[in-house]
Design a protein around this motif. Structure first.
Motif, short mmCIF file in Angstrom:
data_model
loop_
_atom_site.label_atom_id
_atom_site.label_comp_id
_atom_site.label_asym_id
_atom_site.label_seq_id
_atom_site.Cartn_x
_atom_site.Cartn_y
_atom_site.Cartn_z
N ALA A 1 0.97 -1.07 -0.02
CA ALA A 1 0.19 -0.02 -0.29
C ALA A 1 1.10 0.97 0.04
N THR A 2 1.75 1.59 0.77
CA THR A 2 2.40 2.33 0.95
C THR A 2 3.46 3.18 0.29
N THR A 3 3.64 1.84 -0.89
CA THR A 3 4.55 1.96 -2.00
C THR A 3 3.82 2.75 -3.20
N ARG A 4 3.09 2.53 -3.20
CA ARG A 4 2.37 4.16 -4.52
C ARG A 4 3.07 4.83 -4.04
N THR A 5 2.56 5.78 -5.65
CA THR A 5 3.21 7.27 -5.63
C THR A 5 1.82 8.30 -5.48
N SER A 6 0.27 7.51 -6.08
CA SER A 6 -0.69 8.10 -5.97
C SER A 6 -1.79 7.32 -5.35
N PRO A 7 -2.96 8.13 -5.12
CA PRO A 7 -3.68 7.22 -4.01
C PRO A 7 -4.68 6.64 -4.82
N LEU A 8 -4.69 5.71 -4.33
CA LEU A 8 -5.41 4.64 -4.68
C LEU A 8 -7.50 4.93 -5.41
N THR B 1 -14.93 9.51 0.77
CA THR B 1 -14.39 10.84 2.07
C THR B 1 -14.25 9.45 3.49
N VAL B 2 -12.59 10.42 4.21
CA VAL B 2 -11.95 9.88 4.88
C VAL B 2 -12.19 11.21 6.00
N ILE B 3 -12.71 10.23 7.02
CA ILE B 3 -12.63 11.68 7.85
C ILE B 3 -11.52 10.80 9.23
N PHE B 4 -10.60 11.14 9.94
CA PHE B 4 -9.76 11.15 11.06
C PHE B 4 -10.14 11.67 12.22
N VAL B 5 -10.24 10.19 13.29
CA VAL B 5 -10.75 10.92 14.65
C VAL B 5 -9.55 10.62 15.40
N LEU B 6 -9.00 11.76 16.13
CA LEU B 6 -8.18 12.36 17.00
C LEU B 6 -8.04 12.17 18.28
N GLY B 7 -6.83 11.76 19.07
CA GLY B 7 -7.61 12.56 20.69
C GLY B 7 -7.05 12.05 21.58
N LEU C 1 -5.47 -0.15 7.23
CA LEU C 1 -7.14 0.00 7.01
C LEU C 1 -6.89 -0.10 5.42
N GLU C 2 -6.29 -0.02 4.59
CA GLU C 2 -7.63 -0.18 2.95
C GLU C 2 -7.69 -1.42 2.59
N ASN C 3 -7.13 -2.45 3.58
CA ASN C 3 -7.54 -3.91 2.90
C ASN C 3 -9.39 -3.81 3.61
N ALA C 4 -9.47 -3.37 4.84
CA ALA C 4 -11.30 -3.11 5.33
C ALA C 4 -11.83 -1.86 5.23
N MET C 5 -10.92 -0.85 3.87
CA MET C 5 -11.98 0.25 3.64
C MET C 5 -11.78 -1.21 2.44
N LYS C 6 -11.00 -1.77 1.38
CA LYS C 6 -12.37 -2.15 0.54
C LYS C 6 -13.06 -3.10 0.78
N LYS C 7 -12.47 -4.07 1.08
CA LYS C 7 -13.84 -5.39 1.99
C LYS C 7 -15.46 -4.16 2.60
N ALA C 8 -15.16 -3.51 3.12
CA ALA C 8 -16.76 -2.29 3.82
C ALA C 8 -17.31 -1.90 2.07
N MET C 9 -16.42 -1.09 1.23
CA MET C 9 -16.75 -0.65 0.15
C MET C 9 -17.61 -1.95 -0.87
N GLU C 10 -16.47 -3.56 -0.90
CA GLU C 10 -17.34 -4.12 -1.46
C GLU C 10 -18.67 -5.07 -1.04
N ALA D 1 2.08 9.79 4.01
CA ALA D 1 1.68 8.53 3.87
C ALA D 1 0.15 7.63 3.21
N PHE D 2 -0.46 7.65 3.84
CA PHE D 2 -1.71 7.35 3.74
C PHE D 2 -2.35 7.95 2.88
N GLU D 3 -2.16 9.26 2.78
CA GLU D 3 -2.43 10.52 2.75
C GLU D 3 -2.03 10.53 0.83
N ARG D 4 -0.98 9.99 0.61
CA ARG D 4 -0.30 9.99 -0.65
C ARG D 4 -0.60 8.71 -1.45
N SER D 5 -0.33 8.09 -0.74
CA SER D 5 -0.71 6.59 -1.61
C SER D 5 -2.37 5.30 -0.96
#
Ligand code: ADP
Ligand code: UDP
Ligand code: MG
Length: 224
Positions: A9-16, A23-29, A91-100, A121-125
């Motif tokens: 996942a992180t070796t990609r140079t443009s976003p998947l 839409t991604v909302i990060f939740v931090l704290g 995260l990428e695997n789980a996102m793919k699964k939830a989309m499908e 890395a996440f925002e880039r790839s």
């Protein structure tokens, strides 16, 4: 779920995915700020898919045959950040699964990114995030909540030794992520010290500013 033998996942140079489609909302704290609690509320009212990075790591840790189990266990106990390749692939695997499987396209990514390299890395790839929902609470409040959660959570890191280390990691490593997003005007900061319902009221009001509304179920009256 397939083993994460492919950590590409992180070796990609443009976003998947493009931010128009996903839409991604990060939740931090800080630890114990109430991220998971607020995410559960948002899921029921907004139909988001909730993905907790910590939960995905604990699941991988416990998966029989995982080559990362021991490593994850050590990082979690020490309150340090698991190398981003693992977390981002999960995260990428789980996102793919939830989309499908669930046709989801809006994600609450809870407890991630906790370090600048992960954020970049996440925002880039994978996909650029829309904004970050940041729950702010002082350490004494978070400590009390975590010790109370520790009575029943069974988590290896809800004890005073691990909590102290997690607070340190949060201040030194994770806050710079929030500060960077803040400088880009991409943070919604919510005071997390009041009751869960009061905090949630604030969250809902602030989401409205971003044109994000709850799903409304329409009941159409029909003639009997
Ligand atoms: N606003 C709140 N007031 C009091 N306790 C809370 C509040 N939000 C969450 N909690 C409790 O505090 C603990 C930590 O909450 P959690 O949502 O797991 O936080 P996080 O995911 O940020 O670590 C849980 O036991 C939860 O029930
Ligand atoms: O992107 C992440 C998210 C979590 N963690 C690890 O998982 C632990 C628990 O995270 P979680 O979000 O479940 O804790 P919370 O903040 O909800 O108490 C952290 O302390 C880290 O060791 C990590 O390495 N990378
Ligand atoms: Mg949590």
């Amino acid at each position: 779920m397939p083993a994460i033998e492919n950590l590409g996942a992180t070796t990609r140079t443009s976003p998947l995915w493009s931010a128009d489609k996903v839409t991604v909302i990060f939740v931090l704290g800080g630890p114990g700020a109430g991220k998971g609690t607020q995410c559960s509320k948002l899921v029921s009212d907004y139909g988001f898919k909730h993905l907790s990075a910590g939960d995905l790591l604990r699941e991988e840790q416990d998966r029989p045959g995982s080559e990362f189990g021991e490593m994850i266990k050590t990082y979690i106990k020490e309150g340090t950040i698991v190398p981003m390749e693992v977390t981002i692939q999960l995260l990428e695997n789980a996102m793919k699964k939830a989309m499908e499987e669930e046709n989801k396209s809006t994600f609450l990514i809870d407890g991630f990114p906790r370090k600048l390299d992960q954020a970049h890395a996440f925002e880039r790839s994978v996909v650029p995030s829309k904004f970050t929902l940041f729950f702010d609470a002082p350490e004494d409040v978070m400590l009390e909540r975590l010790l109370s959660r520790g009575k029943t959570s069974g988590r290896a890191d809800d004890n005073i030794e691990s909590i102290k280390k997690r607070f340190r990691t949060f201040v030194e490593t994770s806050m710079p992520v929030v500060d960077e997003f803040e400088s880009q005007k991409r943070v919604i900061k919510v005071q997390a010290t009041r009751t869960p319902d009061e905090v949630y009221q604030d969250v809902q009001a602030r989401l409205k500013d971003w044109d994000i509304e709850p799903i409304t179920l329409k009941f159409v009256k029909t003639d009997a």
